[in-house]
Design an enzyme around this catalytic site. Structure first.
Site, PDB file in Angstrom:
ATOM      1  N   ASP A   1      41.439  56.800   7.145  1.00 28.40           N
ATOM      2  CA  ASP A   1      40.360  56.058   7.779  1.00 28.40           C
ATOM      3  C   ASP A   1      39.386  55.566   6.689  1.00 28.40           C
ATOM      4  O   ASP A   1      39.821  55.061   5.663  1.00 28.40           O
ATOM      5  CB  ASP A   1      39.676  56.939   8.833  1.00 28.40           C
ATOM      6  CG  ASP A   1      38.796  56.160   9.800  1.00 28.40           C
ATOM      7  OD1 ASP A   1      39.324  55.628  10.784  1.00 28.40           O
ATOM      8  OD2 ASP A   1      37.583  56.056   9.558  1.00 28.40           O
TER       9      ASP A   1
ATOM     10  N   TYR B   1      30.160  50.743   9.753  1.00 31.28           N
ATOM     11  CA  TYR B   1      31.026  49.626  10.140  1.00 31.28           C
ATOM     12  C   TYR B   1      30.343  48.294   9.866  1.00 31.28           C
ATOM     13  O   TYR B   1      30.980  47.353   9.372  1.00 31.28           O
ATOM     14  CB  TYR B   1      31.393  49.734  11.622  1.00 31.28           C
ATOM     15  CG  TYR B   1      32.480  50.738  11.890  1.00 31.28           C
ATOM     16  CD1 TYR B   1      33.795  50.338  12.099  1.00 31.28           C
ATOM     17  CD2 TYR B   1      32.198  52.095  11.906  1.00 31.28           C
ATOM     18  CE1 TYR B   1      34.798  51.253  12.323  1.00 31.28           C
ATOM     19  CE2 TYR B   1      33.190  53.036  12.125  1.00 31.28           C
ATOM     20  CZ  TYR B   1      34.491  52.610  12.333  1.00 31.28           C
ATOM     21  OH  TYR B   1      35.491  53.532  12.539  1.00 31.28           O
TER      22      TYR B   1
ATOM     23  N   HIS C   1      46.471  59.429  13.644  1.00 34.32           N
ATOM     24  CA  HIS C   1      45.381  58.974  12.784  1.00 34.32           C
ATOM     25  C   HIS C   1      44.661  60.113  12.079  1.00 34.32           C
ATOM     26  O   HIS C   1      44.282  59.990  10.917  1.00 34.32           O
ATOM     27  CB  HIS C   1      44.400  58.174  13.635  1.00 34.32           C
ATOM     28  CG  HIS C   1      43.293  57.555  12.855  1.00 34.32           C
ATOM     29  ND1 HIS C   1      43.489  56.492  11.990  1.00 34.32           N
ATOM     30  CD2 HIS C   1      41.966  57.839  12.790  1.00 34.32           C
ATOM     31  CE1 HIS C   1      42.333  56.151  11.437  1.00 34.32           C
ATOM     32  NE2 HIS C   1      41.398  56.949  11.905  1.00 34.32           N
TER      33      HIS C   1
END
Length: 454
Positions: free
Chosen positions: A226, A373, A430
């Site tokens: 990630d 983000y 993930h």
């Protein structure tokens, strides 16, 4: 005449090769100040201070009061997790959280590993530093930086650490023994959040690079998934002489021709160097693309206006849990969206999942974590210099079959020309270190062995 044409052609080819060949670029090692106000003229305190996770009766009572005040909307019939977190299962989570989950006990679990803080570029950076309990005679441990992502935390690595620092007592050989450093990204958990705009993956990579130097490591391995994958990639682009090897289980690779190759891939698989396993994980691409769209709504919110949804999440533990735990469902296996409980307890325990939630709740860092983000994606995809820059350190890649999108070896090698190992993992999604710690540890060990045999 023909000789002149031949010589001109050779010369032209040589010039083309020289101009088009890959250049081993590096990211500039700049500096920054992310603390409040202006940077003080006095030098920064570089001391490393022990830190301990703590809680209080007031903190737990406030949590329980808020859990009691929940107001859930009933889910649609037979909807599973297709509309998001299923409120029927949320009742189970709330009941467990309030009546069974023991936060004081989990605080003790968190404190099993040594915690520290140190000031870097104006921010108090938190990290755990785990040394091997024992070493074979005449050996020194290999320093390994491990970086988490969102919505995870340093706690994701608690189960993989024993396989790395004490392999012989956990069923593995002691050929490779590691000293593990797991920092919290600024604005996550116990790491102080930036007071200023602009702290993205490159600045975080620089901060963690300074951390490793401060700990005395001139050469080290780096691993991440990630955001941790991107941060460690940026670190390798920034300080290739210090990163002995890079291992990732997610790749941020934007290649203009990729979407063309996946459209033509089913018919011309070998032309694009796709294996049969690649084809299984990538095609039909219409299905993969639909899955990407379905799972990326959060990203659009957080890359544009993270503070808005953050107001709600930081005020409600139930809302926070729904928002985060939904990711641990469908990002672990997209088929779990068909289940009313999201399959969460098939791969994780509620104690582990709620401990991760509590690291966001008790520190009030969901908003600052989401801002990461906007800092990284707010200017658009492929807009940063590092996006177009290759990585010139030895690299290993673990391809877990339930990752959000599969990265074929040919695509990974485009970004990482010194790719030494590429592994199709038998299972996992993930949150690899959290879900399949032994599998990931084995692949890290395999990669390090390949580096040292060079």
């Amino acid at each position: 005449m023909w000789l002149e044409i031949l010589l001109a052609s050779v010369l032209g080819f040589a010039i083309y090769w020289f101009l088009s060949r890959d250049k081993e670029e590096t990211l500039p090692l700049e500096s920054g100040w992310w603390g409040p106000g202006t940077k003080p003229s006095a030098g920064e305190d570089e001391s490393i201070r022990p830190f301990k996770v703590e809680t209080s009766d007031q903190e737990i009572q406030d949590l329980h009061w808020r859990l009691d005040k929940n107001r859930l909307s009933p889910p649609l019939e037979d909807s599973g997790f297709h509309y998001g977190f299923n409120a029927n299962y949320m009742k189970t989570v709330i009941s467990y959280w309030k009546d069974v989950f023991d936060w004081r006990k989990q605080v003790e679990v968190l404190n099993r590993y040594p915690h520290f803080k140190t000031k870097i570029e104006g921010l108090d950076i938190h990290f755990i530093h785990v040394k091997p309990p024992q070493l074979p005679a005449g050996r020194t441990p290999k320093p390994l930086l491990m970086v988490h992502g969102w919505p995870g935390s340093f706690y994701e690595f608690y189960k993989i650490i024993p396989f790395l620092t004490d392999p012989k007592n956990h069923g593995l050989s002691d050929e490779h023994v590691f000293e593990v450093i797991c920092p919290s990204i600024p604005g996550y958990g116990f790491s102080e959040a930036s007071s200023k705009k602009g702290l993205g993956s490159v600045a975080t990579a620089r901060i963690f690079y300074k951390l490793m130097l401060r700990l005395g490591f001139q050469e080290f391995y780096a691993q991440g998934g990630d955001w941790g994958s991107l941060i460690c990639t940026n670190l390798a682009q920034m300080a290739p002489r210090h990163v002995k090897g890079l291992h990732v289980n997610m790749a941020f690779v934007l290649k203009n021709s990729f979407f063309l190759t996946v459209l033509l891939g089913p018919r011309f698989r070998r032309l694009f160097s796709y294996t049969e396993r690649d084809a299984e994980l990538l095609f039909p691409f219409k299905k993969v693309f639909h899955s990407m769209v379905r799972e990326s709504g959060y990203m659009h919110i957080q890359a544009t206006k993270p503070d808005t949804v953050g107001c709600a999440l930081n005020d409600s533990p139930v809302g926070l849990a729904a928002y985060i735990l939904e990711k641990f469902s469908t990002w672990t296996n997209s088929e779990f969206r068909n289940l009313e409980d999201g399959g969460l307890e098939r791969k994780f325990s509620l104690d582990d999942l709620l401990t991760n939630i509590m690291l966001y709740w008790t520190t009030g860092t969901i908003v600052s974590s989401q801002r990461f983000y906007k800092e990284n994606l707010g200017q658009g995809l492929n807009s940063q210099p590092h996006d177009r820059m290759k990585v010139w350190v030895p690299t290993g890649f673990a391809a877990f079959p339930c990752e959000l999108i599969h990265a074929p070896e040919s695509l990974v090698r485009f970004k990482f020309p010194k790719l030494l190992t590429y592994s199709f993992m038998p299972r996992g999604g993930h949150f690899a270190a959290f879900e399949e710690p032994e599998l990931l540890a084995q692949d890290i060990r395999k990669f390090v062995g390949a580096v040292e045999r060079q």
